[in-house]
Design a protein around this motif. Structure first.
Motif, short mmCIF file in Angstrom:
data_model
loop_
_atom_site.label_atom_id
_atom_site.label_comp_id
_atom_site.label_asym_id
_atom_site.label_seq_id
_atom_site.Cartn_x
_atom_site.Cartn_y
_atom_site.Cartn_z
N ARG A 229 10.12 -8.94 3.42
CA ARG A 229 9.18 -8.49 2.39
C ARG A 229 9.32 -6.99 2.15
NH1 ARG A 229 2.78 -8.92 3.10
NH2 ARG A 229 2.19 -7.83 1.21
N VAL A 230 9.52 -6.24 3.24
CA VAL A 230 9.74 -4.79 3.12
C VAL A 230 10.99 -4.52 2.30
CG1 VAL A 230 10.36 -2.71 4.43
CG2 VAL A 230 8.46 -4.13 5.19
N LEU A 233 10.39 -5.28 -1.37
CA LEU A 233 9.58 -4.21 -2.00
C LEU A 233 10.44 -2.98 -2.27
CD1 LEU A 233 6.23 -4.41 0.01
CD2 LEU A 233 6.42 -4.43 -2.48
N LYS A 234 11.28 -2.63 -1.31
CA LYS A 234 12.17 -1.47 -1.48
C LYS A 234 13.08 -1.67 -2.69
CE LYS A 234 12.57 0.21 3.28
NZ LYS A 234 13.39 0.10 4.49
N ARG A 236 12.60 -3.62 -5.26
CA ARG A 236 11.82 -3.60 -6.52
C ARG A 236 11.56 -2.16 -6.96
NH1 ARG A 236 8.32 -8.19 -5.26
NH2 ARG A 236 6.53 -6.85 -4.92
N ILE A 237 11.18 -1.30 -6.00
CA ILE A 237 10.88 0.10 -6.33
C ILE A 237 12.15 0.83 -6.76
CG2 ILE A 237 10.12 2.30 -5.31
CD1 ILE A 237 8.15 0.56 -3.62
#
Lengths: 243, 63
Positions: A229-230, A233-234, A236-237
């Motif tokens: 998940r981390v 998220l990375k 996506r950013i």
């Protein structure tokens, strides 16, 4: 099997399983320390065997699960099988580390030295190193698909060291490692060389360590899902920044 | 029966005192086992922090 988790809270079933496993460990400790009688020739140090062997069994179970996950991944690649295989190796290695660390204490008391290059001990060391290498080599491969494919094949091949440790050495005449449940080349009869309370403590330890493995595996899979998940998220950013 | 009990008693007198090794063995088992659980908790805590930080970043408007 668990998928990539979005909810941070621990499931009730996992909390209950963790508490139950803790209770099992307490009972297993009671059985090993108080319920089981003192072995006459070795003394109290023989009680180390209940956890030493239980952890060894659960470690082998963990590596067996890695083989299953590896085969499933190779048949139909899905990240969840890779997560299961990877998590199982890590938990299995921790359990085998318990076996490898406690064995020399017993050996020092009974053999007068913590280590010999006995076939059983050597095979155990090779097994431990094989799975430690699995974890290290995984980290060296960046592409997730390649890493998962490599890990699946490695996990299957490395199981040869488990077979050698648990079954292969039974054919070795010269081993001094105790054989509790026969037969083997060094102890040809099939008698179980333990009294009934010792058998109860040993069987309970096997069951307990199976639960320890299952509980740790579930926690480890959740940890891996959190790591995924981390990463997501990375990505996506980063993609948003680039766009 | 008495001779059997005498034999058991004699054997028990010869049983070595290995309690120190027993304690050391279980201390090591505990250290390895608890040590692994602590690494799991530590990694989990760090990942939760990362998730919180990244979610905050994601919510912010890009410059």
């Amino acid at each position: 099997m668990a998928t990539i988790a979005k909810n941070n809270s621990t499931p009730v079933a996992l909390t209950m399983l963790t508490a139950f496993t803790g209770l099992m460990l307490l009972i297993a400790t009671y059985l090993a320390f108080i319920f089981a009688p003192t072995e006459i020739t070795m003394g109290d140090v023989q009680r180390v065997f209940y956890f030493h062997v239980g952890a060894a069994w659960a470690g082998a179970l963990a590596f067996g699960v890695t083989v299953y996950a590896g085969v499933r991944y190779l048949i139909k690649p899905a990240p969840n099988w890779d997560i299961l295989g990877h998590s199982s190796v890590e938990v299995g290695l921790a359990l085998i580390s318990i076996t490898m660390a406690s064995g020399p204490i017993w050996a020092q008391a009974v053999w007068g030295k913590p280590w010999t290059w006995d076939p059983k001990l050597t095979a155990s060391a090779v097994m431990w190193l094989s799975y430690a290498a699995y974890l290290m080599l995984r980290q060296g491969i960046e592409d997730p698909d390649r890493r998962a494919r490599f890990a699946s094949i490695y996990g299957i091949v490395a199981f040869a060291s488990v077979i050698m440790t648990y079954f292969g050495v039974r054919f070795a005449q010269e081993t001094i490692h105790p054989v509790i449940i026969g037969p083997s080349a060094s102890v040809p009869d099939t008698t179980i060389r333990m009294t009934s309370p010792m058998i109860v403590a040993m069987v309970f330890s096997f069951v307990t360590f199976s639960f320890v493995y299952g509980t740790l595996l579930w926690h480890r899979i959740r940890l891996q899902n959190l790591a995924e998940r981390v990463n997501a998220l990375k990505m996506r950013i980063l993609n948003r920044e680039v766009a | 029966m008495q001779s059997f009990l005498a034999l058991v008693s004699a054997l028990q007198e010869g049983t070595p005192n290995t309690v120190a090794y027993l304690i050391l063995g279980y201390v090591i088992i505990g250290v390895v086992g608890v040590g692994y659980v602590v690494t799991l908790l530590w990694r989990q805590r760090n990942l939760h922090r990362d998730v919180e930080m990244l979610e905050t970043l994601e919510r912010e408007e890009p410059e």
